[in-house]
Every structure is written in structure tokens, then in C-alpha cells.
Scaffold this motif. Structure first.
Motif, PDB file in Angstrom:
ATOM      1  N   LEU A   1       2.546  -0.831  -4.462  1.00  0.00           N
ATOM      2  CA  LEU A   1       1.689   0.202  -3.894  1.00  0.00           C
ATOM      3  C   LEU A   1       0.237  -0.230  -3.968  1.00  0.00           C
ATOM      4  CD1 LEU A   1       2.069   3.120  -2.774  1.00  0.00           C
ATOM      5  CD2 LEU A   1       1.478   3.939  -5.047  1.00  0.00           C
ATOM      6  N   SER A   2      -0.363  -0.435  -2.814  1.00  0.00           N
ATOM      7  CA  SER A   2      -1.776  -0.787  -2.767  1.00  0.00           C
ATOM      8  C   SER A   2      -2.627   0.474  -2.782  1.00  0.00           C
ATOM      9  CB  SER A   2      -2.069  -1.583  -1.495  1.00  0.00           C
ATOM     10  OG  SER A   2      -1.890  -0.767  -0.343  1.00  0.00           O
ATOM     11  N   GLY A   3      -3.942   0.278  -2.971  1.00  0.00           N
ATOM     12  CA  GLY A   3      -4.849   1.419  -2.955  1.00  0.00           C
ATOM     13  C   GLY A   3      -4.806   2.193  -1.649  1.00  0.00           C
ATOM     14  N   PRO A   4      -4.894   1.520  -0.492  1.00  0.00           N
ATOM     15  CA  PRO A   4      -4.813   2.244   0.783  1.00  0.00           C
ATOM     16  C   PRO A   4      -3.479   2.981   0.961  1.00  0.00           C
ATOM     17  CG  PRO A   4      -5.759   0.079   1.128  1.00  0.00           C
ATOM     18  CD  PRO A   4      -5.291   0.118  -0.297  1.00  0.00           C
TER      19      PRO A   4
ATOM     20  N   LEU B   1      -0.450   8.193   1.019  1.00  0.00           N
ATOM     21  CA  LEU B   1       0.488   9.154   0.442  1.00  0.00           C
ATOM     22  C   LEU B   1      -0.209  10.488   0.172  1.00  0.00           C
ATOM     23  CD1 LEU B   1       2.640   7.220  -2.192  1.00  0.00           C
ATOM     24  CD2 LEU B   1       3.462   8.359  -0.119  1.00  0.00           C
ATOM     25  N   GLU B   2      -1.400  10.430  -0.386  1.00  0.00           N
ATOM     26  CA  GLU B   2      -2.131  11.649  -0.717  1.00  0.00           C
ATOM     27  C   GLU B   2      -2.530  12.421   0.536  1.00  0.00           C
ATOM     28  OE1 GLU B   2      -4.079   9.951  -4.899  1.00  0.00           O
ATOM     29  OE2 GLU B   2      -5.112   9.662  -2.978  1.00  0.00           O
ATOM     30  N   SER B   3      -2.941  11.702   1.578  1.00  0.00           N
ATOM     31  CA  SER B   3      -3.340  12.389   2.815  1.00  0.00           C
ATOM     32  C   SER B   3      -2.119  12.952   3.545  1.00  0.00           C
ATOM     33  CB  SER B   3      -4.100  11.424   3.732  1.00  0.00           C
ATOM     34  OG  SER B   3      -3.274  10.342   4.144  1.00  0.00           O
TER      35      SER B   3
ATOM     36  N   LEU C   1       8.963   5.281  -6.474  1.00  0.00           N
ATOM     37  CA  LEU C   1       7.806   4.484  -6.880  1.00  0.00           C
ATOM     38  C   LEU C   1       7.482   4.695  -8.352  1.00  0.00           C
ATOM     39  CD1 LEU C   1       5.528   5.098  -3.759  1.00  0.00           C
ATOM     40  CD2 LEU C   1       6.641   2.937  -4.368  1.00  0.00           C
ATOM     41  N   LEU C   2       7.673   5.917  -8.841  1.00  0.00           N
ATOM     42  CA  LEU C   2       7.350   6.216 -10.230  1.00  0.00           C
ATOM     43  C   LEU C   2       8.298   5.540 -11.219  1.00  0.00           C
ATOM     44  CD1 LEU C   2       6.357   9.991 -10.040  1.00  0.00           C
ATOM     45  CD2 LEU C   2       4.959   8.136 -10.994  1.00  0.00           C
ATOM     46  N   GLN C   3       9.409   5.038 -10.743  1.00  0.00           N
ATOM     47  CA  GLN C   3      10.344   4.342 -11.621  1.00  0.00           C
ATOM     48  C   GLN C   3       9.988   2.872 -11.808  1.00  0.00           C
ATOM     49  OE1 GLN C   3      14.590   5.570 -11.029  1.00  0.00           O
ATOM     50  NE2 GLN C   3      13.747   6.894  -9.435  1.00  0.00           N
ATOM     51  N   GLU C   4       8.946   2.431 -11.114  1.00  0.00           N
ATOM     52  CA  GLU C   4       8.456   1.061 -11.261  1.00  0.00           C
ATOM     53  C   GLU C   4       7.369   1.009 -12.341  1.00  0.00           C
ATOM     54  OE1 GLU C   4       9.434  -1.723  -9.549  1.00  0.00           O
ATOM     55  OE2 GLU C   4      11.068  -0.482  -8.748  1.00  0.00           O
ATOM     56  N   PRO C   5       7.210  -0.134 -13.030  1.00  0.00           N
ATOM     57  CA  PRO C   5       6.071  -0.271 -13.955  1.00  0.00           C
ATOM     58  C   PRO C   5       4.751  -0.192 -13.188  1.00  0.00           C
ATOM     59  CG  PRO C   5       7.709  -2.000 -14.305  1.00  0.00           C
ATOM     60  CD  PRO C   5       8.082  -1.337 -13.016  1.00  0.00           C
ATOM     61  N   LEU C   6       3.854   0.656 -13.639  1.00  0.00           N
ATOM     62  CA  LEU C   6       2.592   0.899 -12.934  1.00  0.00           C
ATOM     63  C   LEU C   6       1.449   0.985 -13.930  1.00  0.00           C
ATOM     64  CD1 LEU C   6       3.844   3.775 -10.600  1.00  0.00           C
ATOM     65  CD2 LEU C   6       3.190   1.490  -9.808  1.00  0.00           C
ATOM     66  N   PRO C   7       0.249   0.574 -13.527  1.00  0.00           N
ATOM     67  CA  PRO C   7      -0.926   0.809 -14.381  1.00  0.00           C
ATOM     68  C   PRO C   7      -1.138   2.315 -14.572  1.00  0.00           C
ATOM     69  CG  PRO C   7      -1.417  -0.739 -12.597  1.00  0.00           C
ATOM     70  CD  PRO C   7      -0.077  -0.140 -12.288  1.00  0.00           C
ATOM     71  N   GLY C   8      -1.727   2.688 -15.694  1.00  0.00           N
ATOM     72  CA  GLY C   8      -1.908   4.094 -16.024  1.00  0.00           C
ATOM     73  C   GLY C   8      -2.578   4.929 -14.953  1.00  0.00           C
ATOM     74  N   PRO C   9      -3.719   4.511 -14.398  1.00  0.00           N
ATOM     75  CA  PRO C   9      -4.380   5.326 -13.373  1.00  0.00           C
ATOM     76  C   PRO C   9      -3.524   5.530 -12.131  1.00  0.00           C
ATOM     77  CG  PRO C   9      -5.903   3.710 -14.282  1.00  0.00           C
ATOM     78  CD  PRO C   9      -4.557   3.367 -14.815  1.00  0.00           C
ATOM     79  N   VAL C  10      -2.801   4.490 -11.721  1.00  0.00           N
ATOM     80  CA  VAL C  10      -1.926   4.619 -10.545  1.00  0.00           C
ATOM     81  C   VAL C  10      -0.784   5.571 -10.845  1.00  0.00           C
ATOM     82  CG1 VAL C  10      -0.375   3.381  -8.980  1.00  0.00           C
ATOM     83  CG2 VAL C  10      -2.529   2.328  -9.685  1.00  0.00           C
ATOM     84  N   SER C  11      -0.212   5.455 -12.054  1.00  0.00           N
ATOM     85  CA  SER C  11       0.877   6.344 -12.445  1.00  0.00           C
ATOM     86  C   SER C  11       0.427   7.799 -12.417  1.00  0.00           C
ATOM     87  CB  SER C  11       1.373   5.958 -13.844  1.00  0.00           C
ATOM     88  OG  SER C  11       2.394   6.820 -14.268  1.00  0.00           O
TER      89      SER C  11
END
Length: 498
Positions: free
Chosen positions: A183-186, A191-193, A224-234
Motif C-alpha cells: 500500500l503506497s501513500g497515494p 481508500l480514504e476518499s 490489508l490489515l493482516q499484512e505487516p505494516l508500519p504503525g502510522p499506516v496501520s
């Protein structure tokens, strides 16, 4: 109070009892329904749930009254219908019916407050909801909770995790660095929009048009949440999951799928806790409160609103706080407490004047709470007080100017057609309370036109109830008689829960 039991898959079937079902017969007699009307309502609710194999008729209803035990989802459906009819929880067992065994994941709302379990339950429940539409039957049993069974587990929303507030689960730094991010920033911004876009569609068209699309998007986010993610992204993903789950719950509520709605709301609150977003959690609790008001549980609604206010007192914007005060007023109105209701109305109005002045930007999810919505909620509070006080003309007079103003403002807002229709029906109901049959016909007729173009069981049900009462009390008035004919015995057509 215990859980309102409803259950899962299967088709309508036999298994005759040895004696008449006296419990079901008692509830049926008090409902005022005919056997044909109950059969039609069961069929309509079954189609909303995706149980297209259910086809009930008058003779089948007679056999149920004689002691035959229907298969699922009929007990669940009748429990919901009688609960809505009487404004209180009527359990499957109260009807003398048997409910299927519940799976642990579907039973009640007392779930673990932990990130991995929240993700797993969101994934399981959204997948089951999606499969429901494809298979045409209920995939799991549910329980609609009320009283302490609902409120006490929700209080744990504010309880810190062992060792203090913990951030959302995140991958170890090394692991996150070694994996290629999915998941990239864009993409996260998209997703949010998209969530905001779904929210707009709901307001424009009702919950029945895009509900399954929202559930599908929620299921993708849980993957996506089941993948390892940095804290802010999670945390951002948990926020996205919370908003989508709340919206799926709201759409389910709008089309009459009450147990589904409550389950989504509860899971949304869990996701908001993982995101560390207490203002969003308060908003989710307000949605749960609205549902309890709808189900005739104003005491539960008040408990949930007070929990929301306490938990968000240091982080909610003025607009959010005003919305919570307005919902507090609705709960007090349903409880027949005019002094506390009026005080909450004044707090909502006073706090709303500060909206946008505190320098804090409002999140998208509270954008619906405009001046029109403020007037609408306060008008409904006074209208509800009038009902509780035995059709009090005093409170109906207080409701009329606020409801009229809400209708005027919503008329100019093409993005909130469902709210426009609901408040047209609300205005008609106020005229009915004031015994002004000629005046109620015009807003009800306009609401009828909007109801045919959107998919909202709430609009359909409120319109039908208001017109039925008007015809009962003033059927000799030409405008009312014409309105009853316009509605017709086949309106509203059932809104499909897609």
C-alpha cells in the motif's frame, strides 16, 4: 436485558407441533396484523436479507399459530418484525419459536478488544455478508443485544489495554523494511476518499443501493490489515476500516437489517479503538444510539450517548459535540423527560454556533450535521415528546417551526435526498399530531415521490406508518383519502439490500 436471538441458514419448513403456539398467538393478536399481512412482511424482510427461497402465505402462518416450528430464517425475521411493531425487544423464545445454535463469532457483542481479533472478526463477518448475497440464504446466526448485554461491553471502549494505551499493531522495523509495501501513500489516500464517496452515495440514494459495495471495500481493507505494516499506516487503515464498518452498519440499519447493523457498529468501534480515534468512536456510538431509539430503547440510547460524550470530551470538534447533544435530546424525549430534553436541545444549538470557530477541521464523517440536520433532530425530539405525552399539542407546536426549517434547508440540498424525505414525513407527522389533515397531505405526497427514487426502508416504513395513521383518523378528508390511494397496498416495494 438479554440478547434478542435470531438465527441462520435454512429454508421455511415443517415440523408440526403438538399444540397451538399460544405465545405466538398472543403477540399476533396484539399486533393487529392479519395472517396475510404477516406473511407479506415476512416475505419482504426475507428478500431484504437475500433469503429469496422464502415464500410464505396465509396457510403457512396459520400452521405456525397451530404449533408448527418454522425453519430459519423465519424465527429471526418474526422476532425483528414483532420487535419493531411493539417498540421493544421480542426474542425468538418469546414467540414460542426455536432458534438455531449460534456460532461464537456471531453471538452477542462482547468481543475481545484486541487488534488481531478485530481484524479477524471484521474479515469473517464481511465475507459472510458478501456470501449471503450470492448464496441467497443467511450465512450465520446473529444476536441483537440490548440493555446491559449491549452497554456494558461497549464501556470497555474506554478501558486502556494492559500496560496503558497501546498503538495499533505494527510490523517490526526490520520486517517492514524487508517487505515490499502493498500500500503506497497515494493508494491509502484513495481508500480514504473512496469511503467519503460511499458516504455521499448513501445520503443521496439510501442504504440499499451500494451496501454490498461498502462491505466489499471493508473486506479488502481487512485483508490489508493482516499484512505487516508500519504503525502510522496501520492506524490509518484501522480508521478506514472503522469508517467503512460504521457505514455498512448505517446502510444495514437503513434497509432494516438491524442485527447486521449492530454487529457492524460494534466492530467499527473496536477498529476505532485500534486507530486511537476517540472522536470517531463517539460518532459510532451515536449511530448505535440512533438504532436503539428506532428500536424503542431510549434508555440504552442515552447510556451510549453519555459514553460517547465522556470518551470524546477532550477531542471532539464543536460540530460533533453538538450532534451528541442533539442525540441526547432524542433519548430524553423518548424517555418522556421534557426538562432534560429541552436543556440538551439548547446545548446542541449553542454548541453548533461554535462549529468551525475552534480552528479544528471537521472530519468528513460529521459533515452531514449541518444546520438542516440540527433543526431536524431538535424537531424530532419535540415530536417524540408529543407522542410520549399523549399527542401533546404543545410539544407538536414546538416541533413544527424547526421541522419546517429543516425541510426548507434540505429542499436546496441535492446530496441529502433521504434526509429530505425523512423530514417531509416528519412534517406530515407533526401536522397529524396537531390534527391538521389537510396540511399533512402535501409533504407526505412529496415524500412519496422521493421514496420511489431511493432505496431506504426507513423512509418507506415511516411514510407508510404516517399515512396509515392519517387514513385511520381522517380517512373522510379528501386529501388524506387520496394520499392513501396514492400509496396503495403494494407500496413501498421492498428495497433490495445489495
Amino acid at each position: 436485558m438479554g440478547a434478542f436471538q435470531v438465527s441462520g441458514s435454512g429454508s421455511d419448513g415443517a415440523g408440526a407441533g403438538k399444540r397451538p403456539n399460544e405465545l405466538l398467538g398472543s403477540w399476533f393478536a396484539r399486533s393487529g396484523w392479519s395472517k396475510g399481512e404477516l406473511a407479506r412482511q415476512v416475505n419482504r424482510r426475507a428478500r431484504q436479507m437475500g433469503a429469496h427461497h422464502v415464500s410464505t402465505d396465509t396457510s403457512r402462518v396459520r400452521r405456525w399459530l397451530d404449533g408448527e416450528q418454522p425453519r430459519e430464517p423465519i424465527p429471526r425475521i418474526m422476532s425483528e418484525l414483532f420487535s419493531e411493531r411493539f417498540g421493544s425487544v421480542v426474542a425468538v423464545e418469546d414467540l414460542g419459536l426455536r432458534s438455531a445454535h449460534q456460532s461464537p463469532s456471531a453471538a452477542g457483542v462482547d468481543l475481545p478488544w484486541a487488534g488481531p481479533q478485530t481484524v479477524a472478526l471484521l474479515s469473517e463477518f464481511s465475507r459472510g455478508d458478501l456470501m449471503l448475497g450470492r448464496r441467497g440464504f443467511l450465512g450465520s446466526s446473529l444476536a441483537l443485544s440490548a440493555g446491559p448485554a449491549l452497554v456494558e461491553p461497549m464501556q470497555r471502549w474506554l478501558v486502556p489495554a494492559p500496560g496503558g494505551e497501546q498503538p495499533a499493531p505494527a510490523a517490526p522495523e526490520g520486517a517492514a523494511a524487508r517487505r515490499t509495501p502493498r500500500l503506497s501513500g497515494p493508494e491509502l489516500e484513495l481508500l480514504e476518499s473512496t469511503t467519503a464517496m460511499f458516504r455521499l452515495w448513501d445520503a443521496q440514494c439510501g442504504g440499499g443501493l451500494r451496501r454490498k459495495a461498502v462491505v466489499g471495500q471493508l473486506h479488502e481493507v481487512t485483508d490489508l490489515l493482516q499484512e505487516p505494516l508500519p504503525g502510522p499506516v496501520s492506524r490509518r487503515l484501522f480508521t478506514c476500516a472503522a469508517e467503512l464498518a460504521e457505514l455498512a452498519g448505517w446502510m444495514s440499519y437503513d434497509v432494516g437489517l438491524q442485527p447486521n447493523a449492530q454487529k457492524y457498529f460494534v466492530l467499527a468501534l473496536h477498529a476505532a479503538k485500534e486507530a486511537g480515534d476517540r472522536a470517531l468512536g463517539a460518532y459510532i456510538l451515536s449511530s448505535m444510539s440512533r438504532q436503539m431509539i428506532h428500536l424503542g430503547r431510549p434508555e440504552d440510547a442515552l447510556e451510549l450517548i453519555h459514553l460517547a460524550q465522556y470518551g470524546s470530551r477532550d477531542c471532539a470538534t464543536a460540530r460533533t459535540q453538538a450532534m451528541l447533544y442533539a442525540m441526547e435530546a432524542r433519548a430524553y424525549a423518548g424517555m418522556g423527560q421534557p426538562g432534560k430534553c429541552k436543556r440538551a436541545v439548547r446545548m446542541a444549538e449553542d454548541t453548533f454556533t461554535d462549529a468551525g470557530l475552534d480552528g479544528e477541521p471537521d472530519p468528513d464523517w460529521i459533515g452531514f450535521f449541518t444546520e438542516a440536520e440540527l433543526h431536524a433532530e431538535n424537531a424530532h425530539s419535540f415530536r417524540d415528546l408529543a407522542h410520549v405525552a399523549g399527542r401533546s399539542p404543545t410539544y407538536a407546536s414546538l416541533a413544527e417551526p424547526a421541522m419546517t426549517r429543516a425541510v426548507e434547508l434540505f429542499r436546496a440540498d441535492e446530496d441529502h435526498q433521504r434526509s429530505y424525505a425523512l423530514n417531509l414525513v416528519g412534517l406530515a407527522s407533526v401536522h397529524l399530531l396537531r390534527r391538521e389533515p389537510e396540511q399533512l397531505a402535501a409533504p407526505a405526497r412529496e415524500a412519496l415521490g422521493i421514496a420511489r427514487s431511493i432505496r431506504s426502508e426507513r423512509v418507506n416504513t415511516r411514510l407508510r406508518k404516517t399515512v396509515d395513521l392519517a387514513v385511520r383518523d381522517f380517512g373522510d378528508v379528501p386529501e388524506v383519502a387520496e394520499l392513501g390511494e396514492l400509496l396503495g397496498p403494494r407500496f413501498p416495494e421492498p428495497a433490495e439490500a445489495v
